[in-house]
Design a protein around this motif. Structure first.
Motif, PDB file in Angstrom:
ATOM      1  N   ARG A  23       0.913  -0.815  -0.403  1.00 21.25           N
ATOM      2  CA  ARG A  23       0.136   0.065   0.244  1.00 21.25           C
ATOM      3  C   ARG A  23       0.995   1.140   0.104  1.00 21.25           C
ATOM      4  NH1 ARG A  23      -4.375   0.189   4.509  1.00 21.25           N
ATOM      5  NH2 ARG A  23      -4.147   1.419   3.414  1.00 21.25           N
ATOM      6  N   LEU A  24       2.393   0.544   0.479  1.00 21.36           N
ATOM      7  CA  LEU A  24       3.249   2.311   0.674  1.00 21.36           C
ATOM      8  C   LEU A  24       4.250   1.981  -0.140  1.00 21.36           C
ATOM      9  CD1 LEU A  24       3.230   2.962   4.358  1.00 21.36           C
ATOM     10  CD2 LEU A  24       1.489   4.534   2.134  1.00 21.36           C
ATOM     11  N   CYS A  53       2.167  10.176   3.353  1.00 26.40           N
ATOM     12  CA  CYS A  53       3.313   9.300   5.025  1.00 26.40           C
ATOM     13  C   CYS A  53       4.206   9.389   5.586  1.00 26.40           C
ATOM     14  CB  CYS A  53       2.237   8.247   6.040  1.00 26.40           C
ATOM     15  SG  CYS A  53       3.305   6.938   5.037  1.00 26.40           S
ATOM     16  N   ASN A  62       1.681   6.504  -0.769  1.00 30.56           N
ATOM     17  CA  ASN A  62       0.454   5.859  -1.290  1.00 30.56           C
ATOM     18  C   ASN A  62      -0.017   5.755  -1.987  1.00 30.56           C
ATOM     19  OD1 ASN A  62      -2.998   5.856  -1.219  1.00 30.56           O
ATOM     20  ND2 ASN A  62      -2.183   5.647   0.810  1.00 30.56           N
ATOM     21  N   SER A  65      -3.422   6.196  -3.788  1.00 31.96           N
ATOM     22  CA  SER A  65      -3.088   8.010  -4.039  1.00 31.96           C
ATOM     23  C   SER A  65      -2.915   8.047  -5.612  1.00 31.96           C
ATOM     24  CB  SER A  65      -2.685   9.132  -3.349  1.00 31.96           C
ATOM     25  OG  SER A  65      -1.863   8.649  -3.169  1.00 31.96           O
TER      26      SER A  65
END
Length: 82
Positions: A23-24, A53, A62, A65
């Motif tokens: 996810r990151l 983040c 992210n 995004s």
């Protein structure tokens, strides 16, 4: 299923469910994923189009995004050659 751990890794650190993507991602990996250079990625972070983040000193991007931003870009149109 837990992958075989090496001497420096715990079994939990090596556990990766198949078929899942992270996810990151760190900045460099996010640039490779999106096709954007570092400057463009930081520009879109500043504009609020891409979300990041912090985890300690690391900046993580992210991926959802990035996907949303790419999907929001207009479709390119081209005229056929004469």
């Amino acid at each position: 299923m837990i992958a075989q751990a090496t001497a420096n890794q715990s079994p939990i650190a090596t556990k990766k469910p198949s078929g899942l993507r992270p996810r990151l991602m760190p900045i460099d990996d996010a640039c490779a994923y999106s096709g954007f250079g570092r400057t463009k990625l930081y520009e879109e972070l500043g504009n609020g189009n891409i979300i990041a983040c912090k985890h300690g000193r690391r900046t993580l991007i992210n991926l959802d995004s990035i996907d949303r931003f790419i999907e929001s870009l207009p479709t390119a149109t081209f005229k056929a050659p004469k």
